[in-house]
Design an enzyme around this catalytic site. Structure first.
Site, PDB file in Angstrom:
ATOM      1  N   SER A   1       0.830  -1.211  -0.100  1.00  0.00           N
ATOM      2  CA  SER A   1      -0.090  -0.050  -0.046  1.00  0.00           C
ATOM      3  C   SER A   1       0.892   1.160   0.011  1.00  0.00           C
ATOM      4  O   SER A   1       2.155   1.111   0.419  1.00  0.00           O
ATOM      5  CB  SER A   1      -0.899  -0.118   1.181  1.00  0.00           C
ATOM      6  OG  SER A   1      -1.669   1.388   1.464  1.00  0.00           O
ATOM      7  N   HIS A   2       0.402   2.335  -0.305  1.00  0.00           N
ATOM      8  CA  HIS A   2       0.869   3.585  -0.270  1.00  0.00           C
ATOM      9  C   HIS A   2       0.970   4.177   1.137  1.00  0.00           C
ATOM     10  O   HIS A   2       1.823   4.966   1.394  1.00  0.00           O
ATOM     11  CB  HIS A   2       0.156   4.735  -1.108  1.00  0.00           C
ATOM     12  CG  HIS A   2       0.525   4.551  -2.552  1.00  0.00           C
ATOM     13  ND1 HIS A   2       0.006   3.408  -3.312  1.00  0.00           N
ATOM     14  CD2 HIS A   2       1.313   4.969  -3.337  1.00  0.00           C
ATOM     15  CE1 HIS A   2       0.391   3.659  -4.641  1.00  0.00           C
ATOM     16  NE2 HIS A   2       1.392   4.545  -4.571  1.00  0.00           N
ATOM     17  N   SER A   3       0.195   3.581   2.152  1.00  0.00           N
ATOM     18  CA  SER A   3       0.155   4.079   3.504  1.00  0.00           C
ATOM     19  C   SER A   3       0.379   2.736   4.489  1.00  0.00           C
ATOM     20  O   SER A   3      -0.309   1.574   4.147  1.00  0.00           O
ATOM     21  CB  SER A   3      -1.394   4.411   3.742  1.00  0.00           C
ATOM     22  OG  SER A   3      -1.397   4.769   5.096  1.00  0.00           O
TER      23      SER A   3
END
Length: 129
Positions: free
Chosen positions: A8-10
C-alpha cells in the site's frame, strides 16, 4: 509455503489489514509494506524487495496491492528475479481487503497457489491491465 505480500501507499492501511488478518489466521506469513522508508505516503523499493526475497526463501508468494502505481515497483523487482523465481510470485488484481482475507484463509487451510489466484480473480477490480 505461500506467503502473502500486502502493498500500500500507506503503512496504516497495510498495518490495519495485517492486524485484522492476525485475528483470523495464525500460520500465514504476511508481509505488510506501506509507505516510504521515512513514513510518508508512497512506495519503498527496499522493503518490497526484502519481502519478495524473504518469501521466495520460504516458497511462493501472492502479492495484493492498493493502487496501480505501487505494483509498478513490484514489477521492477520481479524483473530482476531469475525466471524460476518469477514463476513463484503471483501479482493479483483484486479488492485489497477482501482479497487479503480470502488469500490468507486459503493459505491457512493449505490450498495451492493456483487455486487461490483463481478464487481471487472473482474479486478483480481492473487496477492493472
Amino acid at each position: 509455503m505461500i506467503s502473502l505480500i500486502l502493498l500500500s501507499h500507506s503503512f496504516k492501511i497495510v498495518d490495519g489489514i495485517k492486524d485484522l488478518l492476525s485475528q483470523m489466521v495464525k500460520d500465514v506469513n504476511i508481509y505488510a509494506i506501506g509507505g516510504t522508508a521515512d513514513g510518508d505516503i508512497g512506495s519503498d523499493y527496499t522493503s518490497m524487495k526484502n519481502a519478495t526475497y524473504d518469501s521466495l526463501k520460504l516458497g511462493e508468494a501472492i502479492v495484493l496491492f492498493d493502487l496501480g502505481s505501487t505494483i509498478m515497483t513490484m514489477e521492477t523487482i520481479i524483473d530482476e528475479l531469475l525466471d524460476e523465481e518469477k514463476e513463484k510470485i503471483k501479482i493479483v488484481d483484486a479488492a485489497f481487503v477482501e482479497g487479503a482475507i480470502e488469500a490468507a484463509v486459503a493459505i491457512e487451510i493449505g490450498e495451492s497457489i493456483d487455486n487461490i489466484v483463481k478464487k481471487l480473480r472473482s474479486l478483480k477490480l481492473g487496477k492493472i491491465q
